[in-house]
Design a protein around this motif. Sequence first.
Motif, PDB file in Angstrom:
ATOM      1  N   LEU A 222       0.833  -1.193   0.000  1.00  0.00           N
ATOM      2  CA  LEU A 222       0.000   0.000   0.000  1.00  0.00           C
ATOM      3  C   LEU A 222       0.876   1.255   0.000  1.00  0.00           C
ATOM      4  CD1 LEU A 222      -2.697  -0.958   2.678  1.00  0.00           C
ATOM      5  CD2 LEU A 222      -2.989  -0.916   0.190  1.00  0.00           C
ATOM      6  N   GLU A 284      -9.200  -3.712  -3.953  1.00  0.00           N
ATOM      7  CA  GLU A 284      -8.711  -3.550  -5.321  1.00  0.00           C
ATOM      8  C   GLU A 284      -7.191  -3.564  -5.384  1.00  0.00           C
ATOM      9  OE1 GLU A 284     -10.321  -1.002  -9.099  1.00  0.00           O
ATOM     10  OE2 GLU A 284      -9.810   0.122  -7.281  1.00  0.00           O
ATOM     11  N   GLN A 285      -6.527  -3.171  -4.290  1.00  0.00           N
ATOM     12  CA  GLN A 285      -5.073  -3.131  -4.253  1.00  0.00           C
ATOM     13  C   GLN A 285      -4.486  -4.337  -3.525  1.00  0.00           C
ATOM     14  OE1 GLN A 285      -3.447  -0.754  -5.990  1.00  0.00           O
ATOM     15  NE2 GLN A 285      -5.513  -0.142  -6.598  1.00  0.00           N
ATOM     16  N   LYS A 290      -4.731 -11.204  -6.264  1.00  0.00           N
ATOM     17  CA  LYS A 290      -5.135 -10.104  -7.138  1.00  0.00           C
ATOM     18  C   LYS A 290      -6.646 -10.076  -7.353  1.00  0.00           C
ATOM     19  CE  LYS A 290      -0.747 -10.182  -9.676  1.00  0.00           C
ATOM     20  NZ  LYS A 290      -0.106 -10.402 -10.996  1.00  0.00           N
ATOM     21  N   GLY A 312      -6.321  -2.843   0.418  1.00  0.00           N
ATOM     22  CA  GLY A 312      -5.469  -4.001   0.212  1.00  0.00           C
ATOM     23  C   GLY A 312      -6.136  -5.307   0.608  1.00  0.00           C
TER      24      GLY A 312
END
Length: 332
Positions: A222, A284-285, A290, A312
């Motif tokens: 992040l 999304e992060q 993923k 995250g």
Amino acid sequence: MTHFGKINSVRRYLKGAAATAAVVAAIGVALTAAPPAIGQSRTWGDERVMIDFVKIDDDITLRRMVVRAVNPKGTVLFLHGFPETLYAWKDIAVALGADYDVHAFDWPGYGLSSRPPAGRFSYAPKDYAHVLDGYLDKAGIDRSKLTIYATDIGSLPALLLAVKDPKVAKTIIVGDFAPLNRPQHMYESLQQLKSGPAMQQARIQLNGNRDDILENAFTRGLPPAARYEISGEFRDDMTRGWNQGAMTTADAFSHYYAHFTRDQDYFESQLERLKTPVRVVWGEQDLYIKKEMGVEFAGKIQAALTLLPGIGHYPHLQLPQHVVDEVRASFQ
């Protein structure tokens, strides 16, 4: 102090001044003393907020947290991931405890739950599904009024149980995990744990990197502006629970991954039997799993997918209010 752990933040999510006062008083009794013996319980200054131990079978006893509502609208069960313990859910559980009975427990190999030898318990997702089923029975939870919120290693066991029993819950909310055998969407160290000669070395590295994991795993990847703090209480509980007996939390995690591909493949082959309503929430992060994994999975089961921008792998720690909102929406 956590991103969500301030008392004033908790107050905003509770309904009614009396409920707020009771729960805030309960939080004030910090769980810093030694854990209770098996069969005993300890409250946080209020009989609705409790940590105790529940025996599932001869090999497994789980440490659990329960927050009781005066007039519960339903029950919520939170399932944690690696390297967490039930303390990951403490503030969220209190926030929801005005309206719902809230449960969380340590998976075998985590926190203060049992750690039988791998020859007696494999720590595989399928085994965790059996533990989850046993807990629901032992706790006497009405599955028709239950929302399960699961993340990371907790998600696949919940879904495997749903394949077996579509009425396991009213709703299951999952996210940031690997339901499908798609190693290309996984962090390199996780790929190494799944199979092949790198498994043993990856396990050794996990054990050797305990301090780095507990310090940095939650915000790794992040940007600085998005990083957040976890409470010292939560961090201390993970540290204390890492080494219990002959098996570490990293060992349990490695055993889980040793069977992961098998259980992923089985689950994907049984997707048509998944009838329990499922909602998918993803950071999304997420660096570890993923978002493409979540997109594919939600598409396969035609489930609603929420992608959280700037978030995250641990949405429940980085954006806990969203968890509260998701849970409340599941009962509407």
